[in-house]
Design a protein around this motif. Structure first.
Motif, mmCIF file in Angstrom:
data_model
loop_
_atom_site.group_PDB
_atom_site.id
_atom_site.type_symbol
_atom_site.label_atom_id
_atom_site.label_comp_id
_atom_site.label_asym_id
_atom_site.label_seq_id
_atom_site.Cartn_x
_atom_site.Cartn_y
_atom_site.Cartn_z
ATOM 1 N N GLY A 197 -7.113 17.815 -8.611
ATOM 2 C CA GLY A 197 -6.103 17.368 -9.561
ATOM 3 C C GLY A 197 -6.242 15.933 -9.986
ATOM 4 N N ASP A 198 -7.147 15.168 -9.343
ATOM 5 C CA ASP A 198 -7.365 13.771 -9.712
ATOM 6 C C ASP A 198 -8.127 13.666 -11.026
ATOM 7 O OD1 ASP A 198 -6.180 12.038 -7.825
ATOM 8 O OD2 ASP A 198 -7.738 12.481 -6.358
ATOM 9 N N PRO A 199 -8.042 12.511 -11.691
ATOM 10 C CA PRO A 199 -8.852 12.297 -12.891
ATOM 11 C C PRO A 199 -10.337 12.414 -12.576
ATOM 12 C CG PRO A 199 -7.136 10.619 -12.713
ATOM 13 C CD PRO A 199 -7.142 11.375 -11.418
ATOM 14 N N ILE A 200 -11.127 12.818 -13.560
ATOM 15 C CA ILE A 200 -12.552 13.016 -13.330
ATOM 16 C C ILE A 200 -13.300 11.694 -13.208
ATOM 17 C CG2 ILE A 200 -12.701 15.311 -14.332
ATOM 18 C CD1 ILE A 200 -13.595 14.024 -16.948
ATOM 19 N N GLN A 201 -12.730 10.613 -13.743
ATOM 20 C CA GLN A 201 -13.235 9.265 -13.494
ATOM 21 C C GLN A 201 -12.041 8.341 -13.332
ATOM 22 O OE1 GLN A 201 -15.001 10.288 -16.880
ATOM 23 N NE2 GLN A 201 -16.294 11.541 -15.552
ATOM 24 N N MET A 202 -12.111 7.452 -12.340
ATOM 25 C CA MET A 202 -10.990 6.542 -12.132
ATOM 26 C C MET A 202 -11.434 5.323 -11.333
ATOM 27 S SD MET A 202 -8.716 8.795 -9.433
ATOM 28 C CE MET A 202 -9.477 9.683 -8.081
ATOM 29 N N LEU A 203 -10.925 4.183 -11.765
ATOM 30 C CA LEU A 203 -11.126 2.921 -11.063
ATOM 31 C C LEU A 203 -9.764 2.440 -10.597
ATOM 32 C CD1 LEU A 203 -12.859 0.465 -10.193
ATOM 33 C CD2 LEU A 203 -12.384 -0.521 -12.450
ATOM 34 N N GLY A 204 -9.568 2.376 -9.288
ATOM 35 C CA GLY A 204 -8.245 2.016 -8.795
ATOM 36 C C GLY A 204 -8.285 1.452 -7.394
ATOM 37 N N ILE A 205 -7.151 1.585 -6.713
ATOM 38 C CA ILE A 205 -6.964 0.938 -5.413
ATOM 39 C C ILE A 205 -6.324 1.929 -4.449
ATOM 40 C CG2 ILE A 205 -4.673 0.024 -6.012
ATOM 41 C CD1 ILE A 205 -7.341 -1.998 -4.146
ATOM 42 N N SER A 206 -6.771 1.939 -3.200
ATOM 43 C CA SER A 206 -6.200 2.839 -2.200
ATOM 44 C C SER A 206 -4.983 2.197 -1.550
ATOM 45 C CB SER A 206 -7.247 3.169 -1.130
ATOM 46 O OG SER A 206 -7.390 2.070 -0.230
ATOM 47 N N ASN A 207 -4.349 2.944 -0.658
ATOM 48 C CA ASN A 207 -3.210 2.378 0.065
ATOM 49 C C ASN A 207 -3.647 1.334 1.085
ATOM 50 O OD1 ASN A 207 -4.435 4.380 1.678
ATOM 51 N ND2 ASN A 207 -2.545 4.731 2.810
ATOM 52 N N LEU A 208 -4.958 1.294 1.396
ATOM 53 C CA LEU A 208 -5.499 0.280 2.305
ATOM 54 C C LEU A 208 -6.126 -0.883 1.545
ATOM 55 C CD1 LEU A 208 -7.172 2.588 4.986
ATOM 56 C CD2 LEU A 208 -4.931 1.474 5.097
ATOM 57 N N ARG A 209 -5.856 -0.958 0.275
ATOM 58 C CA ARG A 209 -6.362 -2.020 -0.612
ATOM 59 C C ARG A 209 -7.891 -1.996 -0.710
ATOM 60 N NH1 ARG A 209 -3.283 -6.129 1.883
ATOM 61 N NH2 ARG A 209 -5.061 -7.530 1.800
ATOM 62 N N GLU A 210 -8.452 -0.785 -0.734
ATOM 63 C CA GLU A 210 -9.867 -0.623 -1.025
ATOM 64 C C GLU A 210 -10.005 -0.292 -2.504
ATOM 65 O OE1 GLU A 210 -11.138 2.127 2.682
ATOM 66 O OE2 GLU A 210 -9.296 2.607 1.596
ATOM 67 N N LEU A 211 -10.840 -1.030 -3.223
ATOM 68 C CA LEU A 211 -11.152 -0.644 -4.583
ATOM 69 C C LEU A 211 -11.968 0.638 -4.541
ATOM 70 C CD1 LEU A 211 -12.084 -4.104 -6.122
ATOM 71 C CD2 LEU A 211 -10.131 -2.685 -6.756
ATOM 72 N N ARG A 212 -11.636 1.577 -5.430
ATOM 73 C CA ARG A 212 -12.331 2.862 -5.441
ATOM 74 C C ARG A 212 -12.768 3.211 -6.861
ATOM 75 N NH1 ARG A 212 -9.617 8.783 -4.489
ATOM 76 N NH2 ARG A 212 -8.155 7.848 -5.957
ATOM 77 N N TRP A 213 -14.011 3.620 -6.991
ATOM 78 C CA TRP A 213 -14.487 4.228 -8.223
ATOM 79 C C TRP A 213 -14.888 5.659 -7.890
ATOM 80 C CZ3 TRP A 213 -14.698 4.520 -13.249
ATOM 81 C CH2 TRP A 213 -15.719 5.228 -13.884
ATOM 82 N N GLY A 262 0.792 -1.214 0.000
ATOM 83 C CA GLY A 262 0.000 0.000 0.000
ATOM 84 C C GLY A 262 0.827 1.266 0.000
ATOM 85 N N ASP A 263 1.968 1.249 0.693
ATOM 86 C CA ASP A 263 2.805 2.443 0.746
ATOM 87 C C ASP A 263 3.404 2.771 -0.612
ATOM 88 O OD1 ASP A 263 2.312 2.727 3.448
ATOM 89 O OD2 ASP A 263 4.070 1.570 4.045
ATOM 90 N N ASP A 264 3.799 1.731 -1.355
ATOM 91 C CA ASP A 264 4.460 1.944 -2.644
ATOM 92 C C ASP A 264 3.496 1.944 -3.817
ATOM 93 O OD1 ASP A 264 6.925 1.963 -1.318
ATOM 94 O OD2 ASP A 264 7.146 -0.210 -1.505
ATOM 95 N N ASN A 265 2.433 1.158 -3.723
ATOM 96 C CA ASN A 265 1.571 0.944 -4.889
ATOM 97 C C ASN A 265 0.142 1.432 -4.700
ATOM 98 O OD1 ASN A 265 3.210 -2.092 -4.499
ATOM 99 N ND2 ASN A 265 3.801 -0.665 -6.117
ATOM 100 N N GLY A 266 -0.146 1.987 -3.516
ATOM 101 C CA GLY A 266 -1.482 2.501 -3.281
ATOM 102 C C GLY A 266 -1.784 3.707 -4.151
ATOM 103 N N TRP A 267 -3.076 3.948 -4.353
ATOM 104 C CA TRP A 267 -3.586 5.072 -5.132
ATOM 105 C C TRP A 267 -3.268 4.957 -6.619
ATOM 106 C CZ3 TRP A 267 -7.050 6.674 -2.129
ATOM 107 C CH2 TRP A 267 -6.833 6.770 -0.752
ATOM 108 N N SER A 268 -2.975 3.739 -7.059
ATOM 109 C CA SER A 268 -2.812 3.512 -8.498
ATOM 110 C C SER A 268 -4.175 3.202 -9.096
ATOM 111 C CB SER A 268 -1.842 2.361 -8.750
ATOM 112 O OG SER A 268 -2.299 1.167 -8.144
ATOM 113 N N ASN A 269 -4.275 3.332 -10.412
ATOM 114 C CA ASN A 269 -5.544 3.114 -11.089
ATOM 115 C C ASN A 269 -5.391 2.161 -12.261
ATOM 116 O OD1 ASN A 269 -7.789 4.890 -9.938
ATOM 117 N ND2 ASN A 269 -6.098 6.347 -10.096
ATOM 118 N N ALA A 270 -6.434 1.387 -12.492
ATOM 119 C CA ALA A 270 -6.476 0.505 -13.655
ATOM 120 C C ALA A 270 -7.035 1.232 -14.866
ATOM 121 C CB ALA A 270 -7.326 -0.734 -13.351
ATOM 122 N N LEU A 271 -7.984 2.149 -14.637
ATOM 123 C CA LEU A 271 -8.665 2.840 -15.738
ATOM 124 C C LEU A 271 -8.987 4.262 -15.308
ATOM 125 C CD1 LEU A 271 -10.159 2.534 -18.548
ATOM 126 C CD2 LEU A 271 -12.219 2.071 -17.195
#
Length: 718
Positions: A532-548, A509-518
């Motif tokens: 500053g974030d993308p207006i739509q994004m599907l990714g993962i938080s540093n706590l390994r929560e999937l986020r849309w 989570g520290d190194d790869n968190g807040w990355s996005n697949a789409l």
């Protein structure tokens, strides 16, 4: 011979879950008792309210908090439960009286049944109502605790937590009897300060011969690898200033930090302190009813933790998903810690000894009781795709990208191939392909490779694997063409977006968190906001929560957050936006999450490309995906599970024969014989159960009966 043959036939005909298990051999008796552990219940209180749509009641017919309390009441005698501890964060939003009412009603089950318990406030439990009373003390006053014979007293001191420094912190103590001995429980309020610790010391000093169990909301922490240790924010201070100098404290139990496990420390007397952490709030559905049972095996010299969910036990089988764990099997969930009680307590109570050895193994009894009649979720052969086109074609599909059909220079990629710049991920719905962008400084051609690995319910033939990025900005990604219609699609009638994704087993989570697949390659700043974030994004938080996260075409935005998802496992994510109520709902492998919401309709943004495999900040790509990405589909209206990519097309695909022993066999047989066969199966199950009890007398007593019933079933099959 008949006994062996009949058992084999029964197993093949009615499946393993319908056979009554033979009772276990009598366990060696010992001196044992149990203690119930109720970790952070905050989401059960929050999402059980009418304002939240009573998600638990409306979806499943009950609230996990209620089921935990009822289980403790119902099993108290069977499991010899002498005491129960609640670890705090009773609610999530302390100013919400309805949440407190849900929590109060659940714990009232223990009050009415006379089950003794301690309860303490966590950091989410602090609020002062307009009448000047603290929320915790309003619903769990000292007078309520005093109704229990174990209650010794309550202490209230000013809090020391950030902006809540002037709010009172409630702590209490109890003394309970078990196996002829007394035990002292100290339940300390959130980050109890020096004044509270002085009170706690007075309680210990007044009971110099009692073993002490210390509970608090925060004592231990856990890292991404599952290692448990004293939290730096408070636990280390508590150990250094209080625990280590009190040899009577042999056990601590806490929640707050997401995870489960234990660690050992050594006090000033050179003796071991066992520190247990249990907090499942970030698991599926806010914990999914998971709780703990601690068995004190006084004659066997062990302390045994079992994590389990009575709520999962009571769910309808059709509502189960692979996230439902009746008895989670992680190393931090259930375990046994050696402790020689007589030696450990000798320094303050040399006369201590185990009680009468007349107790069974309550851990074994618990697991046996829970497993009896429970059939876990499983994907059946008929649910798996039979061809690359075995998925429902949906009218209104805007785009359907299939990495399993990726090509380079017109050639299909093979397993393990590097995916060069210019490689194509085809859109099988309309030609709006993804193309791998040119390599940037610091990126490698082999940072993306083709893999035949894919979700077992995806009919695509493979996926793309993103290797660990060499830096936050050295990312590799695919992009849509500048003029692709999908870039300007705003989905005014809502949408359904599906994606198959997998986190790498080494995800951190520290190194790869807040990355996005789409993502859609536009930031909020491009649309006039300061985000500053993308207006739509599907990714993962540093706590390994999937986020849309999506900004709607109506300029409303919302983030959906899942539970903590696993590493190294494929997941199907579906996000459904329904304009009828402006809802945005996320499902992970068909399981609805808790943290959904309302507001957006459609997707804002016109003329902005879509990117695969990266995130961005203020228009600059950053935070590359680490793991695999499978097929992705966008549909221009809300659709349900029967039309998702995890469903089958139903167009003449062959149905695999049922596997021997699967539960499908019984349902297939029922189609042959109707009610007659159902009766035969019930008779056969009863015969098998009785046979198990009779053991060696099976052949003489039930062999002919089983043979006769088996013959009738065989005749119906013909």
């Amino acid at each position: 011979m008949r006994k062996t043959l009949s058992a084999a036939i029964i197993a093949a005909l009615i499946g393993p879950h319908l056979i009554a298990s033979a009772p276990a051999h009598a366990e060696e008796l010992g001196s044992r008792f149990t203690l119930g552990v109720m970790p952070d219940t905050q989401f059960y209180s929050r999402y059980g309210t009418a304002a939240a749509g009573d998600i638990f009641g409306s979806r499943y017919g009950s609230n996990p908090f209620d089921e935990q309390a009822q289980f403790l009441v119902d099993s108290r005698d069977e499991l010899n439960t002498e005491f129960v501890t609640h670890l705090g964060d009773v609610v999530d939003e302390a100013d919400d009286r309805e949440s407190w009412e849900i929590a109060s009603a659940a714990m009232e089950k223990l009050d009415r049944a006379g089950v003794d318990y301690s309860i303490l406030p966590g950091n989410h439990d602090y609020h002062v109502f307009d009448d000047g009373a603290s929320a915790f003390a309003t619903y769990f006053p000292a007078s309520r605790a005093a109704a229990h014979e174990t209650f010794g007293g309550r202490f209230q001191a000013p809090g020391v937590y950030e902006d809540d420094a002037n709010q009172p912190v409630d702590s209490e103590y109890h003394i309970f009897d078990a196996e002829g001995q007394k035990y002292l429980v100290l339940a300390l309020g959130w980050r109890a300060g020096d004044e509270t610790l002085e009170w706690a010391q007075e309680i210990i000093d007044a009971h110099p011969n009692l073993p002490v169990i210390l509970t608090a909301h925060e004592i231990s922490n856990i890292d991404g690898e599952g290692k448990v240790f004293y939290s730096e924010d408070y636990g280390r201070h508590l150990f250094d200033s209080f625990i280590r100098r009190n040899d009577q404290i042999f056990l601590t139990i806490s929640g707050h930090h997401h995870g489960a496990g234990y660690h050992l420390s050594t006090n000033d007397a050179g003796h071991q302190v066992i520190n247990i952490l249990q907090d499942y709030q970030m698991s599926y559905l806010g914990g999914n009813g998971l709780m703990g049972m601690l068995q004190f095996d006084l004659s066997g010299n062990t302390l045994d933790m079992t994590a389990f969910s009575p709520w999962v036990k009571g769910k309808e089988h059709s509502a189960l998903t692979h996230f439902d764990s009746l008895l989670p099997a992680g190393p931090g969930d259930s375990y046994s810690v050696p402790i020689n009680y007589a030696e450990r307590f000798a320094g303050f109570d040399p006369e201590w000894k185990p009680g009468e050895e007349d107790d069974p193994d309550y851990t074994a009894r618990l697991t046996s009781t829970l497993e009896q009649g429970y059939a876990p979720f499983e994907i059946t052969p008929g649910e798996r795709p039979t061809s690359p086109t075995d998925y429902p074609a949906v009218e209104g599909t805007a785009v359907h990208w299939r990495p399993g059909q990726a090509t380079f220079n017109g050639r299909r990629l093979a397993d393990g191939d590097a995916v060069p710049a210019g490689s194509i991920v085809p859109d099988v719905a309309g030609g709006q392909d993804f193309t791998r962008a040119r390599l940037r400084i610091g990126t490698r051609e082999d940072s993306i490779t083709y893999s035949t690995d894919h979700h077992e319910l995806s009919s695509d033939e493979g996926s793309l694997r993103w290797d660990k990025p060499t830096s936050k900005i050295a990312v590799s990604y695919f992009e849509t063409a500048a003029g692709a219609p999908i870039n300007s699609e705003t989905f005014p009638n809502g949408y359904t977006i599906e994606a198959f994704v997998k986190l790498d087993e080494n995800f951190n989570g520290d190194d790869n968190g807040w990355s996005n697949a789409l993502i859609r390659n536009a930031s909020g700043e491009d649309l006039g906001t300061d985000d500053g974030d993308p207006i739509q994004m599907l990714g993962i938080s540093n706590l390994r929560e999937l986020r849309w996260w999506a900004l709607g075409n109506n300029k409303q935005g919302h983030s959906n957050w899942s539970h903590e998802v696993p590493k190294g496992e494929w997941m199907h994510v579906a996000v459904v936006n329904d304009p009828a109520d402006a809802s945005v709902t996320m499902y992970v492998d068909g399981a609805p999450i808790l943290r959904d919401g309302y507001g957006p309709v459609g997707l804002a943004g016109e003329g902005f490309t879509w990117l695969l495999g990266t995130s961005a900040w203020e228009g600059h790509t950053v935070d590359g995906w680490y793991g695999n990405i499978g097929e992705i589909r966008m549909v221009d209206h809300p659709i349900g599970p029967d039309q998702w990519l995890t469903a089958r097309s139903g167009e003449g695909a062959p149905t695999p024969a049922p596997e021997a022993g699967s539960s499908q066999v019984g349902s297939s047989l029922a189609a042959f014989g109707g009610g007659v066969l159902v009766g035969l199966l019930a008779a056969l199950g009863a015969a098998a159960a009785l046979a198990a009890r009779l053991g060696g007398a099976l052949e003489a007593a039930l062999g002919p009966v089983i043979d006769h019933i088996t013959g009738q079933i065989r005749a119906l099959q013909r």
